[in-house]
Design a protein around this motif. Structure first.
Motif, mmCIF file in Angstrom:
data_model
loop_
_atom_site.group_PDB
_atom_site.id
_atom_site.type_symbol
_atom_site.label_atom_id
_atom_site.label_comp_id
_atom_site.label_asym_id
_atom_site.label_seq_id
_atom_site.Cartn_x
_atom_site.Cartn_y
_atom_site.Cartn_z
ATOM 1 N N ARG A 70 -2.741 -4.657 -0.471
ATOM 2 C CA ARG A 70 -3.040 -3.236 -0.294
ATOM 3 C C ARG A 70 -1.769 -2.395 -0.127
ATOM 4 O O ARG A 70 -1.650 -1.304 -0.680
ATOM 5 N N LYS A 71 -0.813 -2.923 0.634
ATOM 6 C CA LYS A 71 0.412 -2.153 0.870
ATOM 7 C C LYS A 71 1.308 -2.088 -0.366
ATOM 8 O O LYS A 71 2.293 -1.344 -0.378
ATOM 9 N N SER A 72 0.956 -2.860 -1.390
ATOM 10 C CA SER A 72 1.779 -2.893 -2.599
ATOM 11 C C SER A 72 1.082 -2.255 -3.794
ATOM 12 O O SER A 72 1.466 -2.498 -4.935
ATOM 13 N N ARG A 73 0.078 -1.416 -3.530
ATOM 14 C CA ARG A 73 -0.636 -0.801 -4.646
ATOM 15 C C ARG A 73 0.293 0.104 -5.459
ATOM 16 O O ARG A 73 0.157 0.206 -6.677
ATOM 17 N N GLN A 112 10.564 -6.125 -3.543
ATOM 18 C CA GLN A 112 9.274 -5.684 -3.021
ATOM 19 C C GLN A 112 8.109 -6.632 -3.327
ATOM 20 O O GLN A 112 7.079 -6.556 -2.662
#
Length: 295
Positions: free
Chosen positions: A63-66, A173
């Motif tokens: 989710r944090k890497s959308r 990332q």
């Protein structure tokens, strides 16, 4: 036996990626570049999806890497592959592969900028040798500022630049994201976006697409994309990343030879010398002398 299998797999990757450039060249003979890139990925997506489901890999990025998902979709798959297709409308497949071989050098430069990784003096020399040779190759091929080929060269270099940036940002990332997750949905979404854009801006006439171009698209989608990826994935478990990265130095050789054979052109002695020097220069950037001396 294990060494023989590894060698065969390595050769398969070099061949599949070395023939990619000729496949693109044939595809864009009768398919506009946006549409060709979209069709290639739409053909590849079902197999990638099956591979992901078979291995029970997640399809969605964390989710944090959308935002990173959007970045990969646009900067690795969508725009670069359109640029490559556009470039190959004006540049030979062999020269395209040589131009794209600059990509690991761009990775080195971006790594120094974004990851603060050290660049050794020998690597700087290798970069200078490589780009000097690349300039001589472009000059020897008769490409000039006032010709369409020059814009093809710029498009291919821009694609290599974007791929390099994506690799570096991924290292920073996306290291925790599975390589299968990394490829599957971005390829599907990129394929859909490119295809829709092609329908909107290029208005392709599908009845005019030749059997040769359809065959090339099938080859690009099934063999070069999916097959090359799976074999590369297997090699990641058998070879060190540095050794495996030499695929990017070797496959341009295959591309030049195969492209010249297909297009009925002879490879001049001048091109062979400049190409060898270019690839040697870029190889130096991967194995700097300073690291050898330390070991």
């Amino acid at each position: 036996m294990a060494g023989l299998i590894t060698s065969i797999l390595f050769l398969i990757v070099c061949l599949s990626w070395g023939t990619t450039w000729l496949g693109i060249k044939i595809a864009v003979e009768s398919v506009p570049p946006l549409t060709a890139a979209g069709l290639r990925f739409l053909i590849a997506f079902p197999l990638f999806l099956s591979f992901a489901l078979l291995r029970r890999e997640p399809l969605l990025f964390p989710r944090k890497s959308r935002w990173f998902f959007v970045f990969v979709t646009l900067s690795y798959f969508s725009l670069p592959y359109y640029l490559l297709n556009y470039g190959e409308m004006h540049v030979s497949s062999g020269l395209t592969a040589l131009l794209f071989s600059c990509m690991p050098v761009f990775i080195l430069i971006f790594s120094a900028v974004f990851l603060r990784e050290k660049i050794y003096p020998s690597q700087v020399i290798g970069i200078a040798i490589g780009f000097g040779s690349l300039f001589m190759i472009i000059r020897s091929q008769g490409l000039h500022l006032d010709h369409a080929e020059f814009f093809g060269v710029l498009a291919i270099l821009a694609a290599a630049l974007m791929h390099a940036l994506c690799y570096v940002i991924t290292k920073k990332q996306g290291s925790a994201i599975s390589v299968i997750t990394y490829n599957t949905l971005p390829i599907g979404l990129a394929g859909l976006m490119l295809f829709v854009a092609g329908l909107s801006f290029e208005a392709p006439v599908f009845d005019d697409i030749s059997a040769r171009s359809w065959g090339a698209l099938l080859y690009l989608g099934l063999v070069a994309s999916v097959g090359g990826f799976i074999v590369y994935f297997l090699l990641l478990k058998r070879l060190s990343p540095i050794i495996l990265s030499f695929v990017f130095i070797i496959f341009p050789v295959f591309a030049v030879v195969i492209g010249a054979w297909y297009e009925g052109q002879s490879i001049s002695r001048e091109l062979m010398i400049y190409s060898a020097v270019l690839l040697a220069g870029f190889a130096i950037t991967k194995l700097p002398v300073e690291k050898w001396l330390k070991t």
